[in-house]
Design an enzyme around this catalytic site. Structure first.
Site, mmCIF file in Angstrom:
data_model
loop_
_atom_site.group_PDB
_atom_site.id
_atom_site.type_symbol
_atom_site.label_atom_id
_atom_site.label_comp_id
_atom_site.label_asym_id
_atom_site.label_seq_id
_atom_site.Cartn_x
_atom_site.Cartn_y
_atom_site.Cartn_z
ATOM 1 N N CYS A 32 0.831 -1.192 0.000
ATOM 2 C CA CYS A 32 0.000 0.000 0.000
ATOM 3 C C CYS A 32 0.873 1.252 0.000
ATOM 4 O O CYS A 32 1.873 1.312 0.715
ATOM 5 C CB CYS A 32 -0.901 -0.021 1.243
ATOM 6 S SG CYS A 32 -2.184 1.227 1.213
ATOM 7 N N CYS A 250 6.651 1.031 11.826
ATOM 8 C CA CYS A 250 6.463 -0.374 11.459
ATOM 9 C C CYS A 250 7.783 -0.983 10.996
ATOM 10 O O CYS A 250 8.373 -0.540 10.005
ATOM 11 C CB CYS A 250 5.410 -0.493 10.362
ATOM 12 S SG CYS A 250 5.126 -2.197 9.820
ATOM 13 N N SER A 297 13.813 -9.157 -0.839
ATOM 14 C CA SER A 297 13.912 -8.251 0.303
ATOM 15 C C SER A 297 15.108 -8.565 1.191
ATOM 16 O O SER A 297 15.757 -7.665 1.724
ATOM 17 C CB SER A 297 12.621 -8.304 1.128
ATOM 18 O OG SER A 297 11.511 -7.991 0.338
ATOM 19 N N ASP A 359 15.782 -15.183 5.087
ATOM 20 C CA ASP A 359 14.538 -14.531 4.671
ATOM 21 C C ASP A 359 14.294 -13.326 5.552
ATOM 22 O O ASP A 359 14.836 -13.223 6.664
ATOM 23 C CB ASP A 359 13.361 -15.504 4.763
ATOM 24 C CG ASP A 359 12.181 -15.056 3.910
ATOM 25 O OD1 ASP A 359 12.319 -14.038 3.207
ATOM 26 O OD2 ASP A 359 11.137 -15.710 3.946
ATOM 27 N N ASP A 360 13.471 -12.382 5.058
ATOM 28 C CA ASP A 360 13.227 -11.170 5.830
ATOM 29 C C ASP A 360 12.384 -11.433 7.065
ATOM 30 O O ASP A 360 12.595 -10.842 8.117
ATOM 31 C CB ASP A 360 12.556 -10.100 4.954
ATOM 32 C CG ASP A 360 11.408 -10.669 4.143
ATOM 33 O OD1 ASP A 360 10.510 -11.270 4.741
ATOM 34 O OD2 ASP A 360 11.419 -10.521 2.907
#
Length: 574
Positions: A32, A250, A297, A359-360
């Site tokens: 978003c 966040c 990422s 991994d993130d």
């Protein structure tokens, strides 16, 4: 993606909203985000924005007839994924049309929705963004005697909504940029290079600025209300956080959502991810043959992890660039299908080798479980997984909270047993003291009172237990959310919960002590009444004994007199 634009047609200007189509399935599929621009100088402007790149979306916008623009890319966290939920939301208020674009998710949706419905406000979607839009149509408490008071309207909306949101509110010739007081969702601003063209820009990520010849300057501050018009950007107000709470940006923006070239809080996302990989190597060094990543990422972190441990870095997965992020798909089925289509194994790079896969984050585990199974089936000897966000912390917090709940329930049960034993002892003592049948009714009444008191105490304790359990469960949810945002805050929350439980137990103990003291006083009063009754009986018996003695004396006196009279007569007759 939908754009809201303001065009100048006949001199007065009019607002229009149009959907920007990118063709096929390459549309709304990224995180978003918000974008707004206000042209300066003469309107209509000669601005031509080509290849606007924002959060993975590409578009060509010709603003040659535009003066103001607002765009939004949506990931459906609240509400359905259909056309009716496309943003910006456009409604008409007292001061004309407003277009509202929202990035974030409100935490008090249910209560806020019920409040609006009770006030007669109709809702057409299940989106929390519509709730914000409707709140902005309400007049502030101070009124609007001098025209539109958008700062007052926005501040009133911010009082009703806790978090989280970044907002762009377009009305007539200006845009209002708003960030929630906790700063949970990102928002930044920058004027463009005056050598190219003049415009004021605000966006969720700074990576949007570079394609338009602009540079990142600063983040919109948490709680800040920013007005943007053709004259410039003006900070109108900063709403403080409740109870002076710390900011809560966040963490997923750093490790997952944002593009690596984005800057948050003065630091580039790619640099933050590299530092995470370096720290991961210090805390979890693993002896393997190669290091790899789940594109893309976590790639900077995986490369830094390999460099720190001096282990070769090699890609084991080929990413399909035409498949969007599986994490933000609205259903589990779509996420699993996305994983299958998204990655292809580079078998020659990892066959018969031990792999560490960085991994993130691990949220649901759908992606990681599918990838590990894929690598094992294709010949990997061993697959170890490391995550930049440690999920074990959440497990520990949940275990601690459940243990606290069990302790509270056990303590309450022990207190109930103690109260019952005390009540039984009091009843037995009263029955032992009261032996006369006359006071049996009193004893029964006292027992009934004691039973009622015990019943009330049990009900009160059960209510307290339910409230404690509910409170602890609420704390569990809050703690989990806070831990995801910042692990250090979780420790503080656990301590606060523990202190709260101790305080509740102390209050219950005090209440029990007061009840016991009351029962002792009742026992003493009953004992005094019994002693008084016994004293009255003794007095009555004494009085009866004294009266009987007096009557016996009078009878003997009468007999003596009669005998004397008879003797006298006999003597006289003779």
């Amino acid at each position: 993606m939908e754009a809201c634009t303001s065009k100048e047609a006949d001199g007065s200007g009019s607002n229009q909203c149009e959907e920007l189509s990118f063709g096929g399935e390459s549309g709304m599929r990224e995180a978003c985000g918000l974008f707004g621009i206000v042209a300066t100088g003469d309107w209509p402007s000669d601005i031509n924005l080509s290849h606007l790149i924002h959060l993975g979306l590409a578009a060509t916008l010709n603003l040659s007839i535009l003066r103001i623009f607002t765009g939004h890319v949506r990931y459906s966290t609240c509400g359905n994924s259909d056309v009716s939920h496309i943003q910006p939301f456009v409604v008409e208020c007292l001061h004309g049309l407003i277009a509202v674009a929202h990035n974030g998710e409100l935490v008090n949706v249910k209560s806020l929705k019920q409040k609006l419905l009770r006030h007669g406000v109709g809702l057409s979607t299940g989106s929390d963004s519509e709730l914000i839009t409707q709140l902005l149509t309400h007049m502030p408490d101070c009124g609007e005697p001098h025209g539109a008071n958008w700062v007052g309207r926005i501040k009133k909306m911010m009082e009703e909504t806790v978090a989280s949101y970044s907002l762009l509110i377009m009305n007539k010739d200006r845009i209002w940029a708003v960030r929630d007081p906790y700063g949970n969702r990102p928002l930044c601003d920058r004027p463009t290079d005056p050598d190219d063209f003049e415009a004021w820009i605000v966006a969720s990520e700074s990576c949007t600025f570079h394609p338009m010849g602009a540079k990142y300057v600063r983040d919109v501050l948490p709680g800040e209300i920013l007005e943007i018009n053709r004259e410039g950007m003006f900070s109108r107000c900063i709403v403080p956080r409740p109870n002076s709470a710390p900011p809560a940006f966040c963490i997923f923006e750093y490790v997952y959502f944002a593009r690596p070239d984005t800057v948050f809080e003065g630091q580039m996302v790619a640099c933050v991810r590299r530092r995470c990989g370096r720290q991961l190597a210090k805390e979890w060094p693993i002896d393997v043959d190669l290091i790899s990543t789940v594109p893309e990422s976590a790639t900077p972190a995986a490369m830094e992890y390999a460099n720190t441990l001096d282990i070769p870095y090699l890609e084991v997965l080929c990413k399909n660039r035409y498949v969007g992020r599986t994490f933000i798909q609205p259903s589990s089925r779509l996420r699993k299908l996305g994983v299958i289509k998204k990655f292809g194994p580079l078998v020659d790079n990892f066959k018969d080798k031990r792999i560490v896969l960085v991994d993130d984050s691990i949220v649901r585990g759908n992606t990681m479980s599918a990838i590990v199974g894929l690598l094992k089936r294709c010949g990997a000897k061993e697959v170890s997984v490391l995550s930049l966000l440690d999920p074990s912390i959440l497990v520990i917090v949940v275990i601690v909270v459940v243990a606290v709940e069990v302790v509270v329930v056990v303590v309450i049960a022990v207190e109930v047993v103690v109260i019952v034993l005390i009540a039984v002892e009091v009843v037995v003592a009263v029955e032992a003291v009261i032996a006369e049948e006359v006071l049996v009714i009193v004893v029964i009444a006292v027992e009934v009172v004691v039973i009622v008191v015990i019943a009330v105490e049990v009900v009160v304790i059960v209510v307290i237990a339910v409230e404690v359990v509910v409170a602890v469960e609420v704390v569990v949810i809050v703690v989990i959310a806070v831990v995801v945002a910042a692990v250090t805050i979780a420790v503080v929350v656990v301590v606060v919960v523990a202190v709260a439980v101790i305080v509740v137990i102390g209050v219950v103990v005090v209440v029990v002590a007061v009840v016991v003291a009351t029962e002792v006083v009742v026992t003493v009063v009953v004992s005094v009444m019994v002693m008084a009754a016994v004293a009255v009986v003794v007095v009555v018996v004494v009085v009866l004994v004294v009266s009987g003695s007096s009557c016996s004396g009078h009878g003997r006196c009468s007999s003596s007199s009669s005998s004397s009279s008879g003797g006298g007569s006999g003597s006289s007759s003779g």
